[in-house]
Enzyme design. Structure first.
Site, PDB file in Angstrom:
ATOM      1  CE1 TYR A   1      10.361 -19.583  25.703  1.00 25.64           C
ATOM      2  CE2 TYR A   1       9.889 -18.039  27.471  1.00 25.64           C
ATOM      3  CZ  TYR A   1      10.607 -18.377  26.343  1.00 25.64           C
ATOM      4  OH  TYR A   1      11.568 -17.527  25.850  1.00 25.64           O
TER       5      TYR A   1
ATOM      6  CE  LYS B   1      13.727 -20.243  26.175  1.00 27.32           C
ATOM      7  NZ  LYS B   1      14.804 -20.489  25.178  1.00 27.32           N
TER       8      LYS B   1
END
Ligand code: NAD
Length: 236
Positions: free
Chosen positions: A138, A142
């Site tokens: 993740y 990002k």
């Protein structure tokens, strides 16, 4: 905008409509969109899975030229680098990064023809800003969103395009509630999330929607290429 059916996206669609914007809201969840459309007359909804390149092209071909493109959709993978297989890496980057790139590829040329506009990408403080446990893929995705954002901002600043990212901390959305419930002890998980907030307060989707409205508006006309942290001091 993408992922308007729930959480930050839904609050942002409503906040922008309340400011007078005509909002073209998309989401993979058609049921969530139908209740959203009923909440404000300025909101027009269309189902869209942003991991489907053909569906993005088809949507872009019928949608009006936007002044603002808000790429909100993203998925949170839970795990360290040792718990991340090829499928998880590919699925996360397909939704969190490539889908944003595809939306920008489709709408940017028309926004340039129209004299410019504002692109807003959803990142997170779990990225190049802060190391967060069990958020390896993740955070990598990002961080890539921040790179994408700065690159688009630099390449198209001369065309009237601004491109910024938002980096929230802990926002009480349906998906966060589901992640907290997934371990089997919601209350303990909630307390752990709260403890990482120096303010001892979770952010609400509306707290982030305010930043979306700002970046969409002319109030932010000199802001571009930045990641705006809205995290209740988590990254301090
Ligand atoms: P969420 O994760 O619950 O998702 C909101 C919507 O995304 C849902 O309506 C869902 O149907 C839609 N969606 C899922 N897959 C999709 C797809 N393939 N195509 C189109 N729509 C799809 O909502 P959230 O927690 O508000 O997160 C929104 C964004 O904010 C994400 O990018 C997330 O990574 C980011 N973010 C959230 C937090 C948080 O604490 N909630 C913190 C930082 C960043």
């Amino acid at each position: 905008m993408s992922a308007a059916g729930a959480g930050i996206g839904r609050a942002s669609a409503l906040a922008m409509a309340a400011e007078g914007a005509i909002v073209h809201a998309t989401d993979i969840d058609a049921g969530a969109l139908s209740t959203l459309a009923a909440e404000h007359e300025n909101i027009h909804c269309a189902p869209l899975d942003v991991t489907d390149a053909g569906a993005i092209s088809a949507f872009a071909a019928t949608a009006p030229i936007p002044d603002v493109l808000f790429n909100c959709a993203g998925f949170v993978h839970d795990g360290t680098v040792l718990e991340a297989d090829d499928a998880a890496w590919e699925a996360t980057f397909a939704l969190n990064v490539r889908a944003m790139g595809r939306m920008i590829e489709q709408f940017l040329p028309r926004m340039i023809e129209n004299g410019g506009g504002s692109i807003i990408n959803m990142s997170s403080v779990a990225s190049s800003i802060k190391g967060v446990t069990r958020r390896c893929i993740y955070s990598a995705s990002k961080g890539a969103v921040l790179g994408l954002t700065k690159s688009v901002a630099a390449d198209f600043i001369g065309d009237g395009i601004r491109c910024n990212a938002i980096c929230p901390g802990t926002v009480l959305t349906p998906s966060l509630k589901a992640r907290m419930a997934a371990g089997g002890d919601y209350d303990t998980a909630f307390e752990a999330m709260l403890n990482r907030q120096p303010t001892r307060e979770m952010a609400t989707p509306e707290d982030i929607a305010g930043m979306v409205v700002y970046l969409a508006s002319d109030e932010s006309r000199v802001a571009t290429g930045q990641g705006f942290i809205v995290d209740g001091g988590w990254s301090l």
